[in-house]
Scaffold this active site. Sequence first.
Site, PDB file in Angstrom:
ATOM      1  N   CYS A 215      -7.907 -27.979   6.477  1.00 54.89           N
ATOM      2  CA  CYS A 215      -6.606 -27.332   6.698  1.00 54.89           C
ATOM      3  C   CYS A 215      -5.803 -28.102   7.732  1.00 54.89           C
ATOM      4  O   CYS A 215      -6.311 -28.954   8.448  1.00 54.89           O
ATOM      5  CB  CYS A 215      -6.778 -25.872   7.124  1.00 54.89           C
ATOM      6  SG  CYS A 215      -7.111 -25.617   8.875  1.00 54.89           S
TER       7      CYS A 215
ATOM      8  N   CYS B 123     -13.582 -28.267   7.087  1.00 56.38           N
ATOM      9  CA  CYS B 123     -12.316 -27.695   6.611  1.00 56.38           C
ATOM     10  C   CYS B 123     -11.229 -28.769   6.619  1.00 56.38           C
ATOM     11  O   CYS B 123     -11.166 -29.592   7.529  1.00 56.38           O
ATOM     12  CB  CYS B 123     -11.917 -26.526   7.527  1.00 56.38           C
ATOM     13  SG  CYS B 123     -10.327 -25.765   7.117  1.00 56.38           S
TER      14      CYS B 123
ATOM     15  N   CYS C  13      -7.337 -28.032  11.253  1.00 56.55           N
ATOM     16  CA  CYS C  13      -8.549 -28.839  11.432  1.00 56.55           C
ATOM     17  C   CYS C  13      -8.264 -30.338  11.300  1.00 56.55           C
ATOM     18  O   CYS C  13      -9.012 -31.156  11.821  1.00 56.55           O
ATOM     19  CB  CYS C  13      -9.618 -28.399  10.427  1.00 56.55           C
ATOM     20  SG  CYS C  13     -10.261 -26.749  10.810  1.00 56.55           S
TER      21      CYS C  13
ATOM     22  N   ASP D  47       0.859  -1.179   0.000  1.00 51.61           N
ATOM     23  CA  ASP D  47       0.000   0.000   0.000  1.00 51.61           C
ATOM     24  C   ASP D  47       0.901   1.237   0.000  1.00 51.61           C
ATOM     25  O   ASP D  47       2.125   1.128   0.041  1.00 51.61           O
ATOM     26  CB  ASP D  47      -0.966  -0.026   1.188  1.00 51.61           C
ATOM     27  CG  ASP D  47      -0.242  -0.046   2.522  1.00 51.61           C
ATOM     28  OD1 ASP D  47       0.980   0.200   2.562  1.00 51.61           O
ATOM     29  OD2 ASP D  47      -0.896  -0.320   3.538  1.00 51.61           O
TER      30      ASP D  47
ATOM     31  N   ASP E 106      -7.980  -7.300   0.314  1.00 48.61           N
ATOM     32  CA  ASP E 106      -7.053  -7.635   1.397  1.00 48.61           C
ATOM     33  C   ASP E 106      -7.723  -7.236   2.689  1.00 48.61           C
ATOM     34  O   ASP E 106      -8.569  -6.328   2.706  1.00 48.61           O
ATOM     35  CB  ASP E 106      -5.747  -6.839   1.270  1.00 48.61           C
ATOM     36  CG  ASP E 106      -5.933  -5.395   1.730  1.00 48.61           C
ATOM     37  OD1 ASP E 106      -6.447  -4.592   0.930  1.00 48.61           O
ATOM     38  OD2 ASP E 106      -5.609  -5.073   2.890  1.00 48.61           O
TER      39      ASP E 106
ATOM     40  N   HIS F 177      -5.872 -21.406  10.408  1.00 49.12           N
ATOM     41  CA  HIS F 177      -7.213 -21.836  10.011  1.00 49.12           C
ATOM     42  C   HIS F 177      -7.979 -20.711   9.318  1.00 49.12           C
ATOM     43  O   HIS F 177      -8.605 -20.933   8.274  1.00 49.12           O
ATOM     44  CB  HIS F 177      -8.038 -22.359  11.187  1.00 49.12           C
ATOM     45  CG  HIS F 177      -9.476 -22.496  10.795  1.00 49.12           C
ATOM     46  ND1 HIS F 177      -9.927 -23.514   9.976  1.00 49.12           N
ATOM     47  CD2 HIS F 177     -10.545 -21.674  10.997  1.00 49.12           C
ATOM     48  CE1 HIS F 177     -11.215 -23.326   9.716  1.00 49.12           C
ATOM     49  NE2 HIS F 177     -11.613 -22.222  10.327  1.00 49.12           N
TER      50      HIS F 177
END
Lengths: 385, 385
Positions: free
Chosen positions: B317, B315, B320, B91, B277, B346
Amino acid sequence: MSLTFTVHHTSDRARRGAIRLPHGAVETPIFMPVGTAGTVKAVPQNVLEELRTQILLGNTYHLYLRPGHQRIRRLGGLHRFMSWPHPVLTDSGGFQVFSLSKLRKVTEDGVQFRSHLDGSAHMFTPEHSMEVQIALGADIVMVFDECTEYPATRERARESLDLTLRWAHRSRDYFLAHAEEVPWFAEFNGQTQNVFGIVQGGMYPDLRRECAERLVELDLPGYAIGGLSVGEPREHTREIIESTLPLLPADKPRYVMGVGYPEEIVEYAAMGVDMMDCVIPTRAARHGLLFTQEGRMNIKNLRYAEDQNPPDPACGCMVCRRYTRAYLRHLALAQEPLGGALNSVHNLAFYLDTMQSVRDAISLGTLPGLLARVRAHAGVHAHGA
Amino acid sequence: MSLTFTVHHTSDRARRGAIRLPHGAVETPIFMPVGTAGTVKAVPQNVLEELRTQILLGNTYHLYLRPGHQRIRRLGGLHRFMSWPHPVLTDSGGFQVFSLSKLRKVTEDGVQFRSHLDGSAHMFTPEHSMEVQIALGADIVMVFDECTEYPATRERARESLDLTLRWAHRSRDYFLAHAEEVPWFAEFNGQTQNVFGIVQGGMYPDLRRECAERLVELDLPGYAIGGLSVGEPREHTREIIESTLPLLPADKPRYVMGVGYPEEIVEYAAMGVDMMDCVIPTRAARHGLLFTQEGRMNIKNLRYAEDQNPPDPACGCMVCRRYTRAYLRHLALAQEPLGGALNSVHNLAFYLDTMQSVRDAISLGTLPGLLARVRAHAGVHAHGA
């Protein structure tokens, strides 16, 4: 108790072997990372596995206070709670009550104390410590002991030693009567935990001898030397370990609690110690202190501000393969959580690799050379910093 | 400037495409995790890669203050500094000066401010922001803008918009004169960074229109909608995005800065936004708030104390797959650093998977169904908590 210990190689006083435990085998001499509250601070379990961590230490005092041993029991024990299917050892809580709790009062029965978290009142007795440790379900548990403060008069050390011995009997008796209550008893075909004794006696070798001899009569599957790293000069630590080790059964694991710096764990392993644990690698990491083959490195030092080398060029860990000293310095100065995490991973890798080198050197008969190299960097700061 | 943007599929207003950048390709619509100070808080770079993170956002304000853009330039740019060889966007620093710094004073020339770290005095001008961003070397950089506060009068919004437009010209001019100074210019065969414009105009659609039209004349490779998520009602955010998007060139990436919750990023992608974002997934994680297919979950809630389910059963991931709600709750209550780290992993997985679902739904023509499902959980707490 279902531990087996096998010595595969010896080299002078050092020995290389393996401890077979309910949750797996552990190669010795071993360094055990400390997972105080069910986590090795900032390091995920899969990373501990990638580092080939074989056994973790959990702190009974912390887990008893939060989340509570009954909760952990209901969740299947500490292994399942923290998703760590490999061996675990828990201490008795005695040392943490000694070092962390408030308004401690020791009686024949046990220790009354107040929680360092919320001031709530609690009592640990040998029976209660064992009850808690059985609920947690570590592969190795420790008798409840009184950690003698330093310095202590001979009279005080003897009193403390006598109390510790009486508590060791009570711990063992409670354990034997309740061993089948471990959460994984059925699942592991009737295997149980293993209780280790703890030698106290302050800095008095003859008291250490008496404690060791009377503890050995209990015929426990392993023995620890406790009451060290309590502020005594390092020279005393070494003398007590050196004089006490030969009094412990050679066919059982010998564990020195709460040590040490890299050069110390190599030296103690060379003296015949099989197991050690310490918060130094992770605690130092959180303060920006890294252990390397070239000595210690304070990563916050300005000299590393634009240093694009890995933290330790001789290290192949996941941190040294990817990140620079300049980046780790930035993370440390910015107090970014990733900094403490990456530093912890490297320091644990350094400790675990060091012990692998010790095991290999015992097999190869090259331990004196390794010890000399490690001693050369003892207390040395990398790059003459 | 060396970006190429290709739209592969459209579905109503939404489009699926890819942005080719010097450090790699980015599939759109994309969510960009925020790596404020050269690190996505508590998440190591290899884990970001395992989560298939395609592009990170770095904050120019933070990196300028610490470790300093000249240092990062000397270290080869932000990619090399943080060992992230994939795309990065920075930015302009305008929003952080607006939200974090002290004693801010805006003049035609730029913004004088004091560091939130040590109170030291600094000034950002459009030229300086571009100089800093060129030194950092992100693939996409942003023109220096003034983020209009909320609420703002029409007069104030117009003044701010006019200033932002004049600064956009100065930003572009400086960039074009210095683009070859990017640290990786030679290494990347003369490719340069890409400057995006930022539409301001407060909550006034006609001012937004004017700003967009005048910015489009600059023929920049991409355009952002800024000045949102500054405290305005969510309904206003949506209206401004909806009315501004059609004014931006359809053949260039359209980026909405600083949004949002999961249901919002899906909704905005459905409206035709290509890039977003937000710090929400990582900031919420550090406070114990998890996003799941069933809604939001405050992992500290007592109801999870002995819950052995994974945080989100839907999930896949790494968190998880391995850990329980009971364990994450314990880590959160004990303020263990691993807690914030696992929760962040997560939540980022949830956001990145959500955007993958959006991209797939655009290709398959099933976006309305996905949007309905996501809306059904908007603001809902899992398990009726």
